[in-house]
Write a protein that holds these residues in place. Structure first.
Motif, short mmCIF file in Angstrom:
data_model
loop_
_atom_site.label_atom_id
_atom_site.label_comp_id
_atom_site.label_asym_id
_atom_site.label_seq_id
_atom_site.Cartn_x
_atom_site.Cartn_y
_atom_site.Cartn_z
N GLN A 1 0.84 -1.19 0.00
CA GLN A 1 0.00 0.00 0.00
C GLN A 1 0.88 1.24 0.00
O GLN A 1 1.86 1.32 0.76
CB GLN A 1 -0.93 0.01 1.22
CG GLN A 1 -2.02 -1.04 1.15
CD GLN A 1 -3.02 -0.76 0.05
OE1 GLN A 1 -3.34 0.39 -0.26
NE2 GLN A 1 -3.54 -1.82 -0.57
N ARG B 1 -5.37 3.76 1.98
CA ARG B 1 -5.34 2.47 1.29
C ARG B 1 -6.09 2.56 -0.04
O ARG B 1 -7.13 3.21 -0.16
CB ARG B 1 -6.01 1.38 2.12
CG ARG B 1 -5.19 0.87 3.27
CD ARG B 1 -5.84 -0.38 3.90
NE ARG B 1 -5.16 -1.59 3.43
CZ ARG B 1 -5.59 -2.34 2.44
NH1 ARG B 1 -6.69 -2.02 1.77
NH2 ARG B 1 -4.92 -3.43 2.09
N SER C 1 3.40 1.14 3.17
CA SER C 1 3.22 0.06 4.14
C SER C 1 4.42 -0.87 4.18
O SER C 1 5.16 -1.01 3.21
CB SER C 1 1.97 -0.76 3.78
OG SER C 1 2.16 -1.42 2.53
N SER D 1 1.05 -5.87 3.52
CA SER D 1 -0.34 -5.75 3.11
C SER D 1 -0.87 -7.14 2.77
O SER D 1 -0.35 -7.80 1.87
CB SER D 1 -0.48 -4.82 1.90
OG SER D 1 -1.83 -4.66 1.54
N TRP E 1 3.46 4.06 14.55
CA TRP E 1 3.08 3.00 13.62
C TRP E 1 1.56 2.92 13.53
O TRP E 1 0.84 3.49 14.35
CB TRP E 1 3.64 1.65 14.06
CG TRP E 1 3.12 1.17 15.39
CD1 TRP E 1 3.66 1.42 16.62
CD2 TRP E 1 1.95 0.37 15.63
NE1 TRP E 1 2.90 0.83 17.61
CE2 TRP E 1 1.85 0.19 17.03
CE3 TRP E 1 0.99 -0.21 14.81
CZ2 TRP E 1 0.82 -0.55 17.62
CZ3 TRP E 1 -0.05 -0.94 15.40
CH2 TRP E 1 -0.12 -1.11 16.78
N SER F 1 -3.26 -4.14 6.53
CA SER F 1 -1.95 -3.59 6.17
C SER F 1 -1.45 -2.70 7.29
O SER F 1 -2.21 -2.31 8.19
CB SER F 1 -2.04 -2.80 4.86
OG SER F 1 -2.96 -1.72 4.98
N GLY F 2 -0.18 -2.36 7.23
CA GLY F 2 0.36 -1.49 8.27
C GLY F 2 1.83 -1.22 8.08
O GLY F 2 2.49 -1.74 7.18
N GLY F 3 2.35 -0.36 8.97
CA GLY F 3 3.74 0.06 8.93
C GLY F 3 3.87 1.40 9.62
O GLY F 3 3.21 1.67 10.63
N ASP G 1 1.04 7.08 8.82
CA ASP G 1 1.05 7.86 7.58
C ASP G 1 0.87 9.37 7.84
O ASP G 1 0.87 9.83 8.98
CB ASP G 1 0.02 7.32 6.60
CG ASP G 1 -1.41 7.41 7.13
OD1 ASP G 1 -1.71 8.28 7.98
OD2 ASP G 1 -2.26 6.61 6.68
N THR H 1 11.16 0.52 4.12
CA THR H 1 10.25 0.51 5.26
C THR H 1 10.80 -0.34 6.40
O THR H 1 11.69 -1.18 6.19
CB THR H 1 8.88 -0.07 4.87
OG1 THR H 1 9.01 -1.48 4.64
CG2 THR H 1 8.30 0.63 3.65
#
Length: 701
Positions: free
Chosen positions: A50, A69, A138, A141, A232, A246-248, A251, A269
């Motif tokens: 993403q 997303r 991301s 995902s 995060w 999804s994530g990271g 944003d 990332t």
């Protein structure tokens, strides 16, 4: 969707697909369930990653400002190629995609053919002719959840998250997706979204960066553990029959993060770790913990491999250690065979204002240590214990000279960030790194300290002034902290390092992989210690889980049993009134230490199961719980029983036929019924530990 390739890791199969729009998706499934795969009915496509670039259209579905997303950037992604590199102990799969601006994305998956845990991250490469600004990118995902249902049945998909606050870490939250409105409406126009995470420099404040999705009917769970020490996010997303996760990095909307790259520049990332299992989120937690335990073991510190028993004097002096208090403890601790002695905060403290306001200068207090720290550390070694000391390396207290060195501290809007009585070093300032190298590394070397407890007791927030966005400066600051930890490791390879952040605020993989063990919580003397300790069995390896048993002179023997048996959920760390305990109290402690040493290999390596209903109140706990931990070969097991207020009876069904070999703790009523053990608590707040061995068929119990 058209299959690109299929790969096998341990008991997991990974399948990559080209979707109808030319993009790329994937699924992870237990290999034994491959024949049951039938992808969801969908009106849209999703993606293996993403991303949102500034200037590209936002997604539709009434979600602008809530999620990025499936932005226009994602819809323009086209699968280009895939490359597989095989090494002696791992396989690396690089999936390359390109967007409409000609930017390149490398989706990386790493894993061992023998492991069920996979590492993934994304590399963005600006191959356009212009600057590109990322607003979201991301680390992972997942879509097509669950890949066993063309249309999901109500109540079938469950989400598990782990909430956290100071001294109440790891509370499990498991609910059906419908409770989050993650089911499609009559016409799939509005997106269902559950976004969560944390903003700041304490990654386990609010939630642990881990979550799981369970398909109840198929008995399959997918889990993710994000490795990042700062802000995060995770996002559960559903428009049609396809549940996505999804994530990271947090944003632009959530964590004020953007990153601008010139042509030719790239960005990587943080890593996320993925696993899937036949079974529940508990099974996935065991798989994660087994994987990360092996990484910790590679440090090969003798005290860690032997699962050392520690004494930390914090709850003895409450931040007022002295040469007198330390040396008076030696004769007592030597009698009881402790392995490590950690001098906690306050060795530098002002006698009047205490330990918190003086962090940062790191000048030992001559009134408390008239012969200097080196003499005391030497005495600890001569007493046969590994000497340890406490630092809070990233901060400066209000009464310290360091507090006024604003040119070297983090600022926001031109003003030094101040939280209560703390400010924060700029961990990317070369002057700061040189200063800390002298104050910390040179100090540890000169004194021959063997154990470093690194604490972190506040949060600098969303970010700080710098050349980039607040969110990116947040990431860079914490990257600087981790870089300094690596410098410490290189300079002092034999040093054992403890990860602490007001207890458990940094219990995430990137910090735990840089350290040897972690403080599980600041719940030093709380009744909820065994509850939090049991929570940790799904979240961190027990061998890294340093748990307090604070011994008080007024404690009844059953209170000592309750505290000591709780530490068997991880690693023993004693503190408290050691000079004033009676012989009978010490006998109870000594028996606990002896029992721990008998079962320490089970704690060190194995897998766990928890029994009992969730505990509602941690401050006033009621009910009962049991945790059984099996040794790696399943031949031995450790059963830990804890009753709270109003505790009655709990039944534990074992995975095989086991006999009782040894017991420690409260005199609970224990009965073996077939392959189960039934425990009836006779009083409130009891703790008991049972050492079990498997009975082979034909053997007598």
């Amino acid at each position: 969707m058209k299959e690109i390739a299929k790969y096998h890791f341990g008991e997991t199969t990974v399948i990559y697909y080209v979707n109808p729009t030319g993009g790329c998706e994937w699924i992870l499934v237990p290999t034994v369930k491959l024949s049951a795969v039938q992808l969801p009915q969908r009106l849209k496509t999703d993606a293996i990653l993403q991303v949102k670039l500034a200037g590209d259209d936002f997604p539709k579905g009434f979600v602008t400002g809530s999620t990025m997303r499936n932005s226009a950037t994602v819809k323009g992604l086209i699968y280009e190629s895939q490359k597989v590199d095989k090494f002696e102990d791992r396989v690396e799969i690089k999936t390359i995609l390109r967007d409409s601006h000609n930017n390149c994305y490398e989706h990386i998956l790493k894993g061992s053919p023998a492991e069920n845990v996979l590492e993934t991250y994304v590399i963005f490469i600006n191959e356009s002719s212009k600057k590109q600004t990322l607003e979201m990118l991301s680390s992972f995902s997942l879509s097509n959840l669950s890949p066993f249902n063309s249309q999901n049945k109500t109540g079938n998909l469950m989400i598990t998250r782990y909430r956290s606050k100071w001294s109440f870490e790891g509370r499990k939250e498991k609910r059906p997706i419908e409770e989050y409105q993650l089911e499609p409406s009559w016409k799939p126009s509005g997106v269902g979204l559950e976004k969560f995470g944390q903003i700041g420099s304490m990654p386990v404040r609010n939630y642990f960066p881990t979550a799981a999705i369970t398909d109840v009917a198929e008995n399959v769970t997918w889990a993710v553990r994000l490795a990042h020490p700062g802000s995060w996010q995770g996002e559960f997303y559903r428009l049609d029959e396809d549940l996505c996760f999804s994530g990271g990095l947090a944003d632009r909307d959530y964590g004020q993060w953007t990153k601008t790259l010139d042509p030719g520049e790239s960005y990587v990332t943080p890593s996320a770790f993925l696993t899937t299992s036949i079974g529940s989120e508990e099974d996935c937690g065991n798989q994660f913990n087994d994987y990360f335990s092996k990484l910790v073991s590679s440090n090969k510190h003798e005290s860690e491999e032997s699962m050392a028993v520690m004494f930390n004097e914090f709850c003895t002096t409450w931040g007022k250690p002295s040469e007198k208090s330390v040396t008076e403890a030696f004769p007592i601790l030597q009698q009881h065979g402790l392995d490590s002695f950690i001098i906690d905060c306050g060795w530098y403290a002002d006698a009047v204002n205490g330990w918190e306001k003086n962090v940062g200068d790191w000048i030992p207090n001559p009134q408390q240590f008239p012969n200097g720290m080196k003499a005391v550390i030497k005495k600890i070694r001569e007493a046969g214990m590994l000497p340890g000391i406490w630092f809070e390396i990233e901060t400066a207290g209000r009464d310290a000279t360091a507090f006024g060195l604003v040119d070297h501290l983090l600022k926001k809007d031109g003003v030094a960030i101040t939280t209560g009585d703390r400010r924060f070093w700029n961990m990317n300032d070369p002057w700061v790194i040189e200063y800390l190298s002298q104050k910390v590394i040179a100090f540890l070397k000169e004194l021959e300290v063997g154990y470093l407890k690194i604490d972190y007791n506040d949060n600098f927030g969303v970010g700080c002034d710098g050349s980039e966005s607040f969110g990116e400066e947040n990431r860079k600051q914490l990257q600087g902290t981790q870089r300094f930890l690596q410098i410490i490791r290189q300079a002092l390879p034999d040093l054992v390092v403890e990860n602490c952040s007001s207890g458990g605020h940094r219990l995430e993989p990137s910090m735990m992989m840089l350290t040897d063990l972690s403080s599980f919580s600041d719940a030093h003397e709380s009744l909820c210690i065994p509850i939090i300790g049991a929570n940790m069995h799904e979240l961190i390896p027990p061998r890294q889980n340093l748990m307090w048993a604070v011994l008080r002179k007024e404690a009844a023997i059953e209170q000592i049993y309750y505290a000591m048996t709780a530490t068997f959920l991880g690693r023993i760390c004693l503190s408290g009134d050691i000079k004033e305990l009676s012989d009978s109290q010490w006998q109870a402690v000594d028996a606990g230490i002896a029992f721990y040493r008998k079962v320490k290999d089970i704690i060190k390596s194995g897998y766990s199961r928890r029994f009992g209903p969730p505990v509602l109140s941690y401050r006033d706990p009621m009910g009962e719980q049991a945790v059984i931990r099996y040794g790696k070969d399943g031949l031995r097991a450790l059963l830990l029983l804890h009753g709270f207020k109003g505790a009655r009876t709990i039944t534990v069904e074992t995975e095989g036929n086991y006999k009782i070999v040894d017991t420690y703790g409260a005199d609970v009523a224990l009965k073996k019924i077939g392959q189960s053990f039934q425990c009836r608590f006779t009083n409130d707040f009891q703790g008991a530990a049972i050492y079990l061995e498997k009975v082979e068929s034909g053997d007598n119990e």
